[in-house]
Write an enzyme that holds these catalytic residues in place. Sequence first.
Site, mmCIF file in Angstrom:
data_model
loop_
_atom_site.group_PDB
_atom_site.id
_atom_site.type_symbol
_atom_site.label_atom_id
_atom_site.label_comp_id
_atom_site.label_asym_id
_atom_site.label_seq_id
_atom_site.Cartn_x
_atom_site.Cartn_y
_atom_site.Cartn_z
ATOM 1 N N HIS B 136 30.298 55.896 43.212
ATOM 2 C CA HIS B 136 29.956 55.681 41.805
ATOM 3 C C HIS B 136 28.484 56.083 41.640
ATOM 4 O O HIS B 136 27.701 55.975 42.592
ATOM 5 C CB HIS B 136 30.142 54.187 41.531
ATOM 6 C CG HIS B 136 29.980 53.750 40.117
ATOM 7 N ND1 HIS B 136 28.750 53.575 39.531
ATOM 8 C CD2 HIS B 136 30.898 53.430 39.164
ATOM 9 C CE1 HIS B 136 28.918 53.157 38.274
ATOM 10 N NE2 HIS B 136 30.215 53.072 38.028
ATOM 11 N N GLN B 216 34.570 47.493 43.478
ATOM 12 C CA GLN B 216 35.996 47.706 43.214
ATOM 13 C C GLN B 216 36.884 47.062 44.274
ATOM 14 O O GLN B 216 38.106 47.126 44.163
ATOM 15 C CB GLN B 216 36.306 49.213 43.149
ATOM 16 C CG GLN B 216 35.677 49.912 41.958
ATOM 17 C CD GLN B 216 36.219 49.405 40.630
ATOM 18 O OE1 GLN B 216 37.334 48.882 40.546
ATOM 19 N NE2 GLN B 216 35.429 49.553 39.578
ATOM 20 N N LYS B 239 34.018 42.113 37.334
ATOM 21 C CA LYS B 239 35.188 42.831 37.839
ATOM 22 C C LYS B 239 36.100 41.897 38.636
ATOM 23 O O LYS B 239 37.209 42.260 39.002
ATOM 24 C CB LYS B 239 34.763 44.015 38.704
ATOM 25 C CG LYS B 239 34.014 45.081 37.896
ATOM 26 C CD LYS B 239 34.057 46.424 38.571
ATOM 27 C CE LYS B 239 32.948 47.354 38.103
ATOM 28 N NZ LYS B 239 33.195 47.890 36.770
#
Lengths: 150, 419
Positions: B136, B216, B239
């Site tokens: 990312h 993630q 998240k």
Amino acid sequence: MADARALYQELILDHNKKPRNFGVLADANRKAEGHNPVCGDHISLSLHIADGRIENIAFQGQSCAICKASSSLMTSIVKGKTVDEAETLIREFRDMATGKLDTRNQQHHLGRLSVFAGVSELPSRVKCAILPWHTLHAAFESVENATTEK
Amino acid sequence: MIHRPVKNAAFRSEALDVTRLRADFPILGRRINGKPLIYLDSAASAQMPMAAIERMRRYQMEEHANVHRGVHSLSEIATNAYEDARRKVRLFLGAREDREIVFVRGATEAVNLVMHGYGRAFLGAGDEIVISALEHHSNIVPWQMLCQEKGAILRVIPMNDAGELLLDEYEKLFSARTRFVALAHVSNALGTVNPIAEMIRTAHRHGAPILIDGAQAAPHLPVNVQELDCDFYAFSGHKVYGPTGVGALYGKAALLEKMQPYQGGGDMILNVSFEHTDYNEIPFKFEAGTPAIAAAIGLGAALDYVGAVGLAQIAAHEHQLLSYATELLAAIPEVRIIGTARAKAGVISFEVGDVHPHDVGTLLNDEGIAIRAGHHCAQPVMQSYGVAATARASFGLYNTLAEVDALAAGIHKVKKVFG
């Protein structure tokens, strides 16, 4: 309520599949590039202007369907118009896409372009529709690069 | 063509009682464009369970004061709640000590903290930093900034067409000048799960400390930083079903202690005079200013929730969703799945013919389906697949197989519009 599908069906069936004035003019005397960094839309406009009138115009680039259809319809409509007439359309199109111009109840010169009125209900896509118009304005102003990120 | 849901018994999710769990997430009851919301964008930000919302509300209504400051009771109550949240993060990551957990705004700030605190203190001209092709932007740009400032050099682990890092090439990138490795646990754009245990061992064999960007991974896989033996591990609260504005950085105590502070201010000091300042102990040395107290406490409650549901069960459920989505989408002509690693978690990236992903996203939104369309803050990943953007559906513990059916049906409608 936004009905994106109605907007798409009206525009895409035609202008996305068979974009008008797609390409580059060999005899262009004005050019501008338009970028929308958020979604990666990129178009380039080339124009031939004589005596304050748009004699010819073409666009090229990679973009989403809304931007492509907007570019295609814009080039078909401004071809043959004066720069002043096109500037009026630029202003009215921006106002329509941002919800400031109610095409049903207010006077305007947009004609077929009013199909884009629905985009004002898709805030994340307004820039896609406006990008070619920004770029046209930049071409008139002889600005090399237009962007939606001012 | 009309989409027919695949009635395959293998795809009946039994890992979780999703119907019951969905009732814990109030937002899932709302409608979008007149349709029930189908939220397939948890990789961008997951929704919060009522327990976390309620915990933040209670904190604000009954327990709020500044932390680590007052002698009054409320300040003590707030401090205890905040430090209790730190303990919950420590347990969630399997860290040894509470002081190894630094509260930050999110994974991005965690990477920046390590870049400033470790990178700027210990890296110099000609030193090498290894990152991967899957990162990312938040795990690329801070290291580029460090390279520009110090004259250090960035080395990038390449990947294959499936989106898997090439471990042989990784090994070859190490030199006598390799000083740091920064690596995603799970790719946000493709879903690839990197074999980080092995990659951490490789980094250590070459004497390089390693940061794992777990933004993630934390919502999808059980993580134990002591077993992994990583030097740093970063994740974002929002998240993993917590609020925005808070996240955590795990760092080995010995490393955190020798690092320089990231920001100066209150709470990060022991003594200040105009001649000299003594910095506070870890983790407070890295927590200048009043922190996001309510958010940290909300994160603690969200981690309690995830713990009660069970990350292993969540992982099993999401694996079913992902397998089912892969099967359905692969069966649609002109749909191209981007990222086909053997080990994946949470996300499926795809293209629908030559339809721009933003058009896919807008038309799916008409059906109440929320997906992400764009470059996913991973432009180098997009470039390696020769695309500017993809559509991405991502899954959370509350998603159902019926929602995957709806996604496939929505894609058929997109295709119909574009004829």
